[in-house]
Design an enzyme around this catalytic site. Sequence first.
Site, PDB file in Angstrom:
ATOM      1  N   HIS A  12       0.815  -1.224   0.000  1.00  0.00           N
ATOM      2  CA  HIS A  12       0.000   0.000   0.000  1.00  0.00           C
ATOM      3  C   HIS A  12       0.844   1.268   0.000  1.00  0.00           C
ATOM      4  CE1 HIS A  12      -0.059  -0.344   4.700  1.00  0.00           C
ATOM      5  NE2 HIS A  12       0.934   0.433   4.323  1.00  0.00           N
ATOM      6  N   HIS A  59      -2.730   4.748   9.469  1.00  0.00           N
ATOM      7  CA  HIS A  59      -1.428   5.348   9.773  1.00  0.00           C
ATOM      8  C   HIS A  59      -1.646   6.639  10.573  1.00  0.00           C
ATOM      9  CE1 HIS A  59      -0.774   2.715   6.308  1.00  0.00           C
ATOM     10  NE2 HIS A  59       0.492   2.650   6.656  1.00  0.00           N
ATOM     11  N   HIS A 196      10.204  -3.516   4.270  1.00  0.00           N
ATOM     12  CA  HIS A 196      10.630  -2.119   4.214  1.00  0.00           C
ATOM     13  C   HIS A 196      10.873  -1.568   5.607  1.00  0.00           C
ATOM     14  CE1 HIS A 196       6.276  -1.699   4.847  1.00  0.00           C
ATOM     15  NE2 HIS A 196       6.353  -0.389   4.959  1.00  0.00           N
ATOM     16  N   GLU A 243       3.791  -5.218   8.908  1.00  0.00           N
ATOM     17  CA  GLU A 243       2.493  -5.096   8.226  1.00  0.00           C
ATOM     18  C   GLU A 243       2.087  -6.414   7.557  1.00  0.00           C
ATOM     19  OE1 GLU A 243       2.623  -0.332   7.044  1.00  0.00           O
ATOM     20  OE2 GLU A 243       3.002  -1.837   5.510  1.00  0.00           O
TER      21      GLU A 243
HETATM   22 FE   LIG Z   1       2.060   1.311   5.880  1.00  0.00          FE
END
Ligand SMILES: [Fe+2]
Length: 318
Positions: A12, A59, A196, A243
């Site tokens: 995303h 977020h 990431h 995530e």
């Molecule tokens: Fe994210």
Amino acid sequence: MARIVAGIGSSHVPAIGAAIDNGKTEEPYWKRVFSGFEKSQEWMRETKPDVAIIVYNDHASAFSVDLIPTFALGCAAEFPPADEGWGPRPVPVVQGHPALASHIAQSVILDEFDLTIVNKMTVDHGMTVPMNLLFGKVDKDAHWPCPVIPLAVNVVMYPPPTGHRCFMLGRAIKKAVESYPDDLKVVIFGTGGLSHQISGPRAGLINSKWDTAFLDNLSKDPQKLVKIPHVDYMREAGAEGIEMVMWLIMRGALDDKVDEAYRFYTVPASNTAVGHIILENRGRGAKVGGKKPAGKRKPTTEKHKRAAAAAKVDRVRS
Ligand SMILES: [Fe+2]
């Protein structure tokens, strides 16, 4: 009876949303990313789900450190795009499915998963970017192709849920959907990741070997994934790689055996590895709306045969 016909995993990355919103999708850097979703959009147009359940994380847009629900189910009639600091994204308001969402809430909570029920909520790039990647660009004043039930998962503040808990929640969602009386074709998204890390000394970390093994096991042997502890995600996939546990809710909501209809993986987009997979429940689509899922239909013409051959598992790495 409602049926989950397929699961979709998708990153995303917020910069993907910015590329769409600012008309940069044809630039070489971004074309590499968006070209990996062209077949998926074709698949989605053919599958025509009645409802999508989208597992994603907020977020600090709808929630903040003041309130951190582990699992929050959106039961509202609509979910406006959130202002993430530069105004809401120019995408349509997401229409919900309050009847199915309330049914899922009841079934899952009585199954001892203590969801937070949310009747008012904005949704940020964590949800709208995967929607764009699978549904394409949709004008702000138009409509998304189907209603969406958002399921927000805390993966921002410690402690996030375990992979096992996520998988078992997926199982409970599957049971809930299959006990809904209306004849609905449902798809479920797991979003976020892949590897990431956006800050600290390891910023920019990408681990393609880990990501590929995760996708392989998600498809063929998800029980291997449910045992992975948080510290392994953090070490191997970066701090934000956690995530990926959200993909296990999607996988838990599918049958044990699935067909991998499509896969795409590329690095980087912004500073993130982009992963995408479509997993189909075998034969389930035929029971919903009388139409088999795209991957199960037999091609009859030369054109369709060529399209079917092109749509076979497509692994793209760069
Ligand atoms: Fe994210």
